[in-house]
Design a protein around this motif. Structure first.
Motif, PDB file in Angstrom:
ATOM      1  N   PHE A 140      57.790 -51.767 -52.998  1.00  0.00           N
ATOM      2  CA  PHE A 140      57.585 -50.948 -51.813  1.00  0.00           C
ATOM      3  C   PHE A 140      58.475 -49.716 -51.852  1.00  0.00           C
ATOM      4  CE2 PHE A 140      56.711 -55.310 -50.183  1.00  0.00           C
ATOM      5  CZ  PHE A 140      55.390 -55.136 -49.843  1.00  0.00           C
ATOM      6  N   THR A 143      58.457 -48.080 -45.213  1.00  0.00           N
ATOM      7  CA  THR A 143      58.336 -49.110 -44.193  1.00  0.00           C
ATOM      8  C   THR A 143      57.180 -48.778 -43.251  1.00  0.00           C
ATOM      9  OG1 THR A 143      59.952 -47.932 -42.819  1.00  0.00           O
ATOM     10  CG2 THR A 143      60.795 -49.700 -44.231  1.00  0.00           C
ATOM     11  N   ALA A 145      56.939 -52.611 -44.752  1.00  0.00           N
ATOM     12  CA  ALA A 145      56.501 -53.259 -45.986  1.00  0.00           C
ATOM     13  C   ALA A 145      56.413 -54.747 -45.658  1.00  0.00           C
ATOM     14  CB  ALA A 145      57.490 -52.991 -47.109  1.00  0.00           C
ATOM     15  N   GLY A 159      51.824 -52.410 -47.764  1.00  0.00           N
ATOM     16  CA  GLY A 159      52.702 -51.341 -47.333  1.00  0.00           C
ATOM     17  C   GLY A 159      51.995 -50.519 -46.275  1.00  0.00           C
TER      18      GLY A 159
END
Length: 174
Positions: A140, A143, A145, A159
Motif C-alpha cells: 500500500f 490510506t 489501506a 486501497g
C-alpha cells in the motif's frame, strides 16, 4: 479487553501475493486501535491516518456494521498525509482510551480532529514507524489501506475508499 497490541513478531518484508497469512499475522501483531466489539464475527484491518478524508468516510460508512456488532475494525494508525498526522496518531495511541480518542478524532474531523501532541514519545514514534513500514510491505502507498478476510476465508486487500459492493465484500452483509 485488548485495546492495543504492540508486539512485533516478524519484521521481514511480506509479499502479499505469496504469503497473505504472514501479512495477516503481522497485522495482528501491529499497533492498532479497536473499533467495535472484541467478539465481532468479522475483523478488518485498516491503515488509518487521522487527517485522511477517505479514512474518515470509511469510518462513517462502516458505522452500521460496527455498531451492530458484526465487525471489529482494527485501525493500524499511521501518520503519512500531513505534517501533524504523526502527532495526531500519537495523541490517539497515547490516550487513556485510544478507542475514545479515535472516535473523538472522527466526530471532530470537520473541525480539524483531535489535537496533536506537542511531543511524540520515542516508543510511540517507533510503533508508528513500524506501522508505516508494514503498510508499505503489504503493497500500500496510501490510506485507507484495508486488509480483510473474504467470504471464502482467503485474505483480500483494497486501497482507497470502498463503495457499494466492495464495502459489503469487506464488511459483510448488513
Amino acid at each position: 479487553m485488548k485495546r492495543l497490541s504492540g508486539i512485533y513478531r516478524n519484521r521481514c518484508p511480506v509479499n502479499p501475493k505469496s504469503a497473505p497469512e504472514e501479512g495477516w499475522e503481522k497485522l495482528e501483531g501491529s499497533t492498532w486501535v479497536q473499533d467495535g466489539r472484541p467478539d465481532a464475527p468479522r475483523t478488518v484491518y485498516v491503515f488509518t491516518d487521522p487527517n485522511c478524508p477517505y479514512c474518515h468516510q470509511f469510518w462513517t460508512a462502516a458505522r452500521p456494521w460496527v455498531e451492530s456488532g458484526k465487525v471489529q475494525l482494527r485501525h493500524v494508525m499511521v501518520g503519512v498525509i500531513r505534517q501533524d498526522s504523526p502527532a495526531k496518531a500519537a495523541a490517539i495511541l497515547e490516550a487513556k482510551s485510544p478507542e475514545e480518542a479515535l472516535a473523538e478524532n472522527e466526530h471532530k474531523y470537520g473541525d480539524g480532529g483531535i489535537v496533536p501532541l506537542e511531543t511524540i514519545s520515542p516508543a510511540v514514534a517507533e510503533k508508528l514507524e513500524h506501522n508505516a513500514t508494514l503498510m508499505t510491505e503489504l503493497g500500500f502507498s496510501g490510506t485507507p489501506a484495508i486488509v480483510f478476510r473474504k467470504a471464502d476465508g482467503s485474505i483480500g486487500q483494497m486501497g482507497g475508499l470502498p463503495q457499494d459492493a466492495a464495502l459489503e465484500m469487506i464488511l459483510g452483509p448488513k
